[in-house]
Write a protein that holds these residues in place. Structure first.
Motif, mmCIF file in Angstrom:
data_model
loop_
_atom_site.group_PDB
_atom_site.id
_atom_site.type_symbol
_atom_site.label_atom_id
_atom_site.label_comp_id
_atom_site.label_asym_id
_atom_site.label_seq_id
_atom_site.Cartn_x
_atom_site.Cartn_y
_atom_site.Cartn_z
ATOM 1 N N ASP A 73 -52.716 41.199 56.914
ATOM 2 C CA ASP A 73 -52.966 40.381 55.730
ATOM 3 C C ASP A 73 -54.139 39.298 56.095
ATOM 4 O OD1 ASP A 73 -53.200 39.433 53.349
ATOM 5 O OD2 ASP A 73 -51.090 38.597 53.335
ATOM 6 N N GLY A 74 -55.231 39.650 56.133
ATOM 7 C CA GLY A 74 -56.362 38.487 56.289
ATOM 8 C C GLY A 74 -56.362 38.077 57.684
ATOM 9 N N SER A 75 -56.018 36.650 57.803
ATOM 10 C CA SER A 75 -55.967 35.754 59.293
ATOM 11 C C SER A 75 -54.449 35.630 59.464
ATOM 12 C CB SER A 75 -56.888 34.659 59.198
ATOM 13 O OG SER A 75 -56.355 33.823 58.263
ATOM 14 N N ARG A 76 -53.463 36.364 59.009
ATOM 15 C CA ARG A 76 -52.038 36.104 59.024
ATOM 16 C C ARG A 76 -51.622 36.886 60.360
ATOM 17 N NH1 ARG A 76 -48.463 36.286 53.925
ATOM 18 N NH2 ARG A 76 -50.086 34.949 53.377
ATOM 19 N N ASN A 77 -50.806 36.040 61.188
ATOM 20 C CA ASN A 77 -50.310 36.867 62.529
ATOM 21 C C ASN A 77 -48.712 37.129 61.858
ATOM 22 O OD1 ASN A 77 -48.944 37.552 64.914
ATOM 23 N ND2 ASN A 77 -49.905 35.493 65.926
ATOM 24 N N ALA A 78 -48.323 38.284 61.978
ATOM 25 C CA ALA A 78 -47.262 38.921 61.565
ATOM 26 C C ALA A 78 -46.093 38.766 62.640
ATOM 27 C CB ALA A 78 -47.305 40.441 61.013
ATOM 28 N N PHE A 79 -46.399 38.286 63.902
ATOM 29 C CA PHE A 79 -45.518 38.099 64.787
ATOM 30 C C PHE A 79 -45.124 36.495 65.302
ATOM 31 C CE2 PHE A 79 -47.318 42.301 65.639
ATOM 32 C CZ PHE A 79 -46.127 43.142 65.892
ATOM 33 N N ILE A 80 -45.363 35.687 64.186
ATOM 34 C CA ILE A 80 -44.993 34.451 64.453
ATOM 35 C C ILE A 80 -43.787 34.161 63.432
ATOM 36 C CG2 ILE A 80 -45.543 31.988 64.057
ATOM 37 C CD1 ILE A 80 -46.932 33.244 66.126
ATOM 38 N N GLN A 176 -60.489 52.935 60.716
ATOM 39 C CA GLN A 176 -59.646 52.225 59.886
ATOM 40 C C GLN A 176 -58.241 52.623 59.923
ATOM 41 O OE1 GLN A 176 -62.009 53.198 56.513
ATOM 42 N NE2 GLN A 176 -60.530 54.569 55.894
ATOM 43 N N ALA A 177 -57.438 51.390 59.402
ATOM 44 C CA ALA A 177 -56.071 51.647 59.103
ATOM 45 C C ALA A 177 -55.927 51.475 57.760
ATOM 46 C CB ALA A 177 -55.294 50.703 59.923
ATOM 47 N N ASN A 178 -54.979 52.589 57.209
ATOM 48 C CA ASN A 178 -54.714 52.449 55.837
ATOM 49 C C ASN A 178 -53.207 52.073 55.729
ATOM 50 O OD1 ASN A 178 -57.204 53.541 54.835
ATOM 51 N ND2 ASN A 178 -56.778 55.360 55.634
ATOM 52 N N TYR A 179 -52.885 51.212 54.569
ATOM 53 C CA TYR A 179 -51.432 50.978 54.451
ATOM 54 C C TYR A 179 -51.270 50.399 52.958
ATOM 55 C CZ TYR A 179 -53.351 45.792 54.631
ATOM 56 O OH TYR A 179 -53.662 44.730 54.459
ATOM 57 N N THR A 180 -50.064 50.419 52.711
ATOM 58 C CA THR A 180 -49.588 50.065 51.213
ATOM 59 C C THR A 180 -48.926 48.603 51.337
ATOM 60 O OG1 THR A 180 -49.483 52.268 50.729
ATOM 61 C CG2 THR A 180 -48.524 50.951 49.183
ATOM 62 N N THR A 181 -49.276 47.962 50.378
ATOM 63 C CA THR A 181 -48.566 46.310 50.262
ATOM 64 C C THR A 181 -47.095 46.692 49.675
ATOM 65 O OG1 THR A 181 -49.463 45.893 47.940
ATOM 66 C CG2 THR A 181 -50.929 45.324 50.001
ATOM 67 N N PRO A 182 -46.247 45.744 49.668
ATOM 68 C CA PRO A 182 -44.804 45.850 48.823
ATOM 69 C C PRO A 182 -45.092 46.165 47.416
ATOM 70 C CG PRO A 182 -44.911 44.178 50.351
ATOM 71 C CD PRO A 182 -46.239 44.630 50.488
ATOM 72 N N SER A 183 -46.155 45.640 46.879
ATOM 73 C CA SER A 183 -46.369 45.966 45.456
ATOM 74 C C SER A 183 -46.835 47.204 45.172
ATOM 75 C CB SER A 183 -47.247 44.807 44.775
ATOM 76 O OG SER A 183 -48.693 44.871 45.589
ATOM 77 N N GLU A 185 -50.002 48.300 46.266
ATOM 78 C CA GLU A 185 -51.498 48.458 46.417
ATOM 79 C C GLU A 185 -51.753 48.816 47.852
ATOM 80 O OE1 GLU A 185 -55.267 45.060 46.534
ATOM 81 O OE2 GLU A 185 -53.204 44.301 46.023
ATOM 82 N N LYS A 186 -52.794 49.839 47.797
ATOM 83 C CA LYS A 186 -53.307 50.394 49.004
ATOM 84 C C LYS A 186 -54.605 49.515 49.284
ATOM 85 C CE LYS A 186 -52.011 55.270 47.678
ATOM 86 N NZ LYS A 186 -50.802 55.119 48.717
ATOM 87 N N ARG A 187 -54.548 49.543 50.669
ATOM 88 C CA ARG A 187 -55.417 48.493 51.451
ATOM 89 C C ARG A 187 -56.069 49.204 52.660
ATOM 90 N NH1 ARG A 187 -53.294 42.218 50.987
ATOM 91 N NH2 ARG A 187 -53.314 42.200 48.721
ATOM 92 N N THR A 188 -57.082 48.913 53.259
ATOM 93 C CA THR A 188 -57.525 49.427 54.365
ATOM 94 C C THR A 188 -58.239 48.408 55.475
ATOM 95 O OG1 THR A 188 -58.478 51.360 53.052
ATOM 96 C CG2 THR A 188 -59.460 50.877 55.238
ATOM 97 N N LEU A 189 -57.634 48.359 56.490
ATOM 98 C CA LEU A 189 -58.042 47.347 57.805
ATOM 99 C C LEU A 189 -59.185 48.186 58.239
ATOM 100 C CD1 LEU A 189 -57.578 44.630 59.058
ATOM 101 C CD2 LEU A 189 -56.181 45.883 60.457
ATOM 102 N N LEU A 233 -46.362 47.872 62.174
ATOM 103 C CA LEU A 233 -46.877 46.757 61.992
ATOM 104 C C LEU A 233 -46.910 46.618 60.270
ATOM 105 C CD1 LEU A 233 -48.411 43.887 62.480
ATOM 106 C CD2 LEU A 233 -50.560 45.379 62.791
ATOM 107 N N ALA A 234 -47.411 47.754 59.575
ATOM 108 C CA ALA A 234 -47.350 47.546 58.099
ATOM 109 C C ALA A 234 -45.708 47.390 57.594
ATOM 110 C CB ALA A 234 -47.876 48.949 57.659
ATOM 111 N N ASP A 235 -44.949 47.973 58.030
ATOM 112 C CA ASP A 235 -43.401 47.780 57.915
ATOM 113 C C ASP A 235 -43.131 46.277 57.941
ATOM 114 O OD1 ASP A 235 -43.273 50.404 57.192
ATOM 115 O OD2 ASP A 235 -42.387 50.895 59.037
ATOM 116 N N ARG A 236 -43.449 45.816 59.077
ATOM 117 C CA ARG A 236 -43.412 44.333 59.543
ATOM 118 C C ARG A 236 -43.886 43.325 58.444
ATOM 119 N NH1 ARG A 236 -41.772 41.104 64.068
ATOM 120 N NH2 ARG A 236 -41.817 43.292 65.283
ATOM 121 N N VAL A 237 -45.078 43.586 58.154
ATOM 122 C CA VAL A 237 -45.878 42.894 57.025
ATOM 123 C C VAL A 237 -45.266 43.026 55.811
ATOM 124 C CG1 VAL A 237 -47.985 42.533 56.008
ATOM 125 C CG2 VAL A 237 -48.096 42.904 58.473
ATOM 126 N N SER A 238 -44.724 44.300 55.419
ATOM 127 C CA SER A 238 -44.269 44.491 53.950
ATOM 128 C C SER A 238 -42.869 43.694 53.996
ATOM 129 C CB SER A 238 -43.690 45.718 53.798
ATOM 130 O OG SER A 238 -45.041 46.443 53.767
#
Length: 244
Positions: A73-80, A176-183, A185-189, A233-238
């Motif tokens: 998600d942008g510049s957010r570190n999911a491990f903090i 590229q990595a494809n993932y789905t947000t909790p809402s 929404e499909k996104r691509t990194l 990682l996608a699960d952690r972000v969700s």
């Protein structure tokens, strides 16, 4: 130098006149890295990083930089964590070396140790590791810091050679990595590279043997295997988004 240092805000050369009373506190707070979603890693870290982070090649494909993805998600570190604690098992050396860093070599080959004067772990009173003794000489702690930084720099140079070999052999392709947000929404990194498996299989024997003897094939296979960590990682972000 600052442009290459992500979360370093005010790096200054370490010296007794400026840092004679500086103390470094080991608080276990990694909040300084909360705003980065990837950091460079050294070849020696591939085995540990591949166990929990996706390893990719970032930057210019002609001069790629091996890196780990820490967030989607942008510049957010999911491990903090909320208190600045590190949520993963292994902390990349690029982050562990903070608030110190070696400057780039000058024309004479000299490097200078710097410290981020704005780091929250620095103080002039209380408990902490001193950089200099009462006579202005480096403490054993500072000498240990310098050795760590020098070892890191040596590993960095070896890693650059490995990444450059991948580029010279034209083994990298966009990824590229494809993932789905909790809402939902499909996104691509995107904006990074991976090793092309088919081109790797087609390497000339001499090139493959050289990479094998330099442990570069091992790094390459660890990189490829680490792609499975995008799902975790996608699960952690969700989960973090749901908790928020």
């Amino acid at each position: 130098m600052a442009k290459q240092l992500l979360f370093y805000e005010t790096p200054a050369a370490v010296n007794p006149a400026r840092h004679g009373k500086t103390l470094v506190k080991d608080t276990g707070d990694f909040s300084f890295a909360a705003g980065v979603n990837s950091v460079p890693i050294a070849a020696a870290e591939f085995a540990l990083c591949a166990a929990e982070y996706p390893i990719v090649f970032a930057g210019d494909p002609k001069a790629p930089v091996p890196s780990v993805i820490l967030g989607l998600d942008g510049s957010r570190n999911a491990f903090i964590g909320k208190k600045g604690n590190w949520l993963g098992s292994y902390v990349p050396a690029y982050i562990r070396r903070y608030p110190f860093v070696l400057s780039q070599q000058d024309k004479t080959g000299t490097q200078t140790l710097h410290i981020d004067d704005s780091a929250a772990c620095l103080a002039t009173k209380g408990k902490g590791e001193a950089l200099f003794d009462a006579g202005g000489k480096p403490t054993p702690y500072l000498e240990g810091v310098l050795k760590f930084q020098q070892d890191y720099q040596a590993q960095h140079q070896r890693t650059q050679a490995y990444a450059q070999r991948l580029a010279d052999l034209e083994l990298l392709k966009p990824m590229q990595a494809n993932y789905t947000t909790p809402s939902g929404e499909k996104r691509t990194l995107q904006g990074f590279f991976t090793v092309d498996r088919e081109k790797l299989k087609g390497l000339e024997d001499d090139a493959a043997l050289q990479m094998f003897r330099n442990d570069e094939l091992e790094c390459t296979f660890l990189h490829l295997a680490s792609a499975r960590n995008f799902k975790a990682l996608a699960d952690r972000v969700s989960e973090a988004a749901k908790a928020a």
